[in-house]
Design an enzyme around this catalytic site. Structure first.
Site, PDB file in Angstrom:
ATOM      1  N   LYS A  43      -8.230 -55.929  32.361  1.00 23.77           N
ATOM      2  CA  LYS A  43      -9.614 -56.303  32.816  1.00 23.77           C
ATOM      3  C   LYS A  43     -10.297 -55.166  33.398  1.00 23.77           C
ATOM      4  O   LYS A  43      -9.971 -54.073  33.639  1.00 23.77           O
ATOM      5  CB  LYS A  43      -9.376 -57.534  33.688  1.00 23.77           C
ATOM      6  CG  LYS A  43      -8.647 -56.709  35.011  1.00 23.77           C
ATOM      7  CD  LYS A  43      -8.567 -57.946  36.067  1.00 23.77           C
ATOM      8  CE  LYS A  43      -7.776 -57.235  37.201  1.00 23.77           C
ATOM      9  NZ  LYS A  43      -7.217 -58.477  38.249  1.00 23.77           N
ATOM     10  N   TYR A 278     -30.166 -34.931  50.436  1.00 23.47           N
ATOM     11  CA  TYR A 278     -31.151 -36.221  51.201  1.00 23.47           C
ATOM     12  C   TYR A 278     -30.907 -36.046  52.734  1.00 23.47           C
ATOM     13  O   TYR A 278     -29.511 -36.201  53.176  1.00 23.47           O
ATOM     14  CB  TYR A 278     -31.077 -37.442  50.530  1.00 23.47           C
ATOM     15  CG  TYR A 278     -31.641 -37.397  49.102  1.00 23.47           C
ATOM     16  CD1 TYR A 278     -32.966 -37.365  48.917  1.00 23.47           C
ATOM     17  CD2 TYR A 278     -30.911 -37.447  48.083  1.00 23.47           C
ATOM     18  CE1 TYR A 278     -33.582 -37.520  47.635  1.00 23.47           C
ATOM     19  CE2 TYR A 278     -31.415 -37.281  46.880  1.00 23.47           C
ATOM     20  CZ  TYR A 278     -32.777 -37.425  46.818  1.00 23.47           C
ATOM     21  OH  TYR A 278     -33.307 -37.429  45.362  1.00 23.47           O
TER      22      TYR A 278
HETATM   23  C1  LIG Z   1      -6.187 -58.032  38.538  1.00 21.20           C
HETATM   24  C2  LIG Z   1      -4.895 -58.992  38.618  1.00 21.20           C
HETATM   25  C3  LIG Z   1      -3.635 -58.614  38.540  1.00 21.20           C
HETATM   26  C4  LIG Z   1      -3.453 -57.111  38.936  1.00 21.20           C
HETATM   27  O1  LIG Z   1      -3.234 -56.691  40.002  1.00 21.20           O
HETATM   28  P1  LIG Z   1      -3.110 -55.147  40.618  1.00 21.20           P
HETATM   29  O2  LIG Z   1      -3.054 -55.355  41.965  1.00 21.20           O
HETATM   30  O3  LIG Z   1      -4.005 -54.199  40.081  1.00 21.20           O
HETATM   31  O4  LIG Z   1      -1.329 -55.096  40.145  1.00 21.20           O
HETATM   32  C5  LIG Z   1      -2.609 -59.593  38.526  1.00 21.20           C
HETATM   33  N1  LIG Z   1      -2.931 -60.906  38.339  1.00 21.20           N
HETATM   34  C6  LIG Z   1      -4.136 -61.528  38.680  1.00 21.20           C
HETATM   35  C7  LIG Z   1      -4.653 -62.707  38.480  1.00 21.20           C
HETATM   36  C8  LIG Z   1      -5.266 -60.397  38.720  1.00 21.20           C
HETATM   37  O5  LIG Z   1      -6.628 -60.869  38.775  1.00 21.20           O
END
Ligand SMILES: *Cc1c(COP(=O)(O)O)cnc(C)c1O
Length: 392
Positions: A43, A278
């Site tokens: 993702k 800044y």
């Molecule tokens: C993002 C996600 C993961 C992965 O989690 P990590 O901590 O990056 O290993 C696993 N399961 C779900 C449902 C997620 O949304």
């Protein structure tokens, strides 16, 4: 420094080491050994590193499938030719079903109404499609309540009918990483309680379903779950951050996957009292040499690193001075000999023996590795660097 062919004029970029990514995948698989395989989470563009690139690199290792957060992410992977199951782990808004069906995705559903919509979309698409059911065991953002699985289980099985196939059940751990931290600090006997309790809630929910256990893929573990509680790996594990080089407390260091570089655009000698950035929040106490790097918060470098962050220049650690600008930062290179305009500086990663780990950057910016990676901007080209980054 790596031996990549970077355009001499390139301003800033991200090097992605796909061998390191594959090595981290193998560590997860060997440690957790889930019965049906690994479901890498890709993702948010594989945590900012490029979903298609990551999928192509992982394909030879034969993951069970891939996890995405949105229908659009899943449809893009399908269009790129990914033949494996693609699980959409976040609930999709009503109306997204036709697109998900067309792409042959596997949604995760949290209500009976969502099952009905999915069945209708499958019927309309003229194909039988899968879905997984999420169970809320404490994360509290999606899923059916673990307490009354017999009730919703019956309704889901009935609505599924012939149009869609109920093939999986999963939950998500909320504290698999934090508990390992406490464990290391020797916080007592209750440690691991919530993760074990969530796993037990999932087990109870699955036991209450009117579907045979062996017809369902049951899964729960993220990276921290897979590495910290391999006994809870079940059928699939869903690692994300560890694949991409993020540290999981209590687990071995992952191989370094992402390195962020920026070119020295300018070198200047400044007198005592000279200020930078800044708000002029930093002034040189003595005559100093400053280098301006072509990277800023517009590239995803957190603004919180102003006067707190570090960079590597010519294999040495140098401090970031003043606030982070949108497109530039200034580092103090007074003690680094021979710095030249055009030199390559490192914001995350290694240069010679010096190294700035991803998690150190996150800590200095008061955030987590996930946010650093997913925040890396579009302006930074992702450059494939298999083997170049090395392992830790
Ligand atoms: C993002 C996600 C993961 C992965 O989690 P990590 O901590 O990056 O290993 C696993 N399961 C779900 C449902 C997620 O949304």
């Amino acid at each position: 420094m790596t031996e990549l062919s970077i355009e001499p004029g390139a301003r800033a970029w991200v090097e992605v080491d796909l061998d390191a990514l594959r090595a981290n995948f193998q560590v997860i698989r060997a440690t957790a050994s889930p019965t049906r395989g690994v479901l890498p989470m890709v993702k948010a563009e594989a945590y900012g590193l490029g979903a298609e690139r990551v999928v192509r690199a992982l394909e030879p290792l034969e993951p069970w499938g891939y996890g995405v957060a949105t229908v659009e992410e899943g449809a893009t992977l399908r269009a790129a030719g990914v033949p494996r199951p693609i699980l959409v782990v976040a609930p999709m808004p009503p109306g997204a079903e036709p697109r998900a069906a067309e792409a042959g995705l596997t949604p995760s559903l949290s209500t009976v109404a969502a099952v009905e919509r999915w069945a209708a979309a499958a019927r309309a698409a003229g194909r039988r499609l899968d879905f997984h059911v999420e169970v809320d065991t404490g994360m509290g953002r999606a899923g059916f309540d673990w307490r009354d699985a017999d009730e919703w289980g019956r309704a889901v099985a009935q609505r599924a009918g012939d149009d869609v196939a109920w093939t999986g059940v999963f939950t998500h751990f909320h504290s698999a990483d934090e508990e390992r931290l406490e464990l290391r600090e020797g916080a007592g006997a209750e440690i691991g309680g919530t993760t074990l309790e969530q796993a037990e809630r999932l087990r109870q929910a699955v036991a209450g379903l009117p579907v045979a256990r062996d017809r369902l893929l049951v899964h729960a573990a993220n990276s921290a779950g897979a590495l910290g509680w391999p006994e809870l790996a079940l059928d699939l594990v869903r690692p994300g951050i560890f694949l991409y080089g993020g540290t999981v407390p209590g687990a071995p260091e992952p191989a370094q996957v992402a390195q962020v570089r920026a070119r020295v655009a300018l070198v200047r000698d400044v007198p005592p009292g000279a200020t930078t950035g800044y708000g002029a929040t930093y002034s040189a106490p003595v005559r100093s040499r400053w280098a301006t790097l072509g990277i800023g918060y517009g590239d995803g470098l957190p603004r919180a690193l102003g006067n707190r962050g570090v960079a590597l220049v010519r294999g040495r650690r140098v401090p970031i001075r003043g606030r982070i600008s949108m497109d530039m930062i200034v580092v103090d290179v007074t003690r680094v000999p021979d710095v030249e305009e055009g030199d390559v500086a490192t914001l995350v990663g290694s240069d010679g023996d010096a190294r700035i780990p991803l998690d150190e950057v996150a800590e200095r910016a008061n955030t987590i590795s996930y946010e650093i990676l997913t925040g890396l901007g579009r302006r930074l080209e992702r450059i494939q660097a298999s083997g170049a980054g090395g392992t830790t």
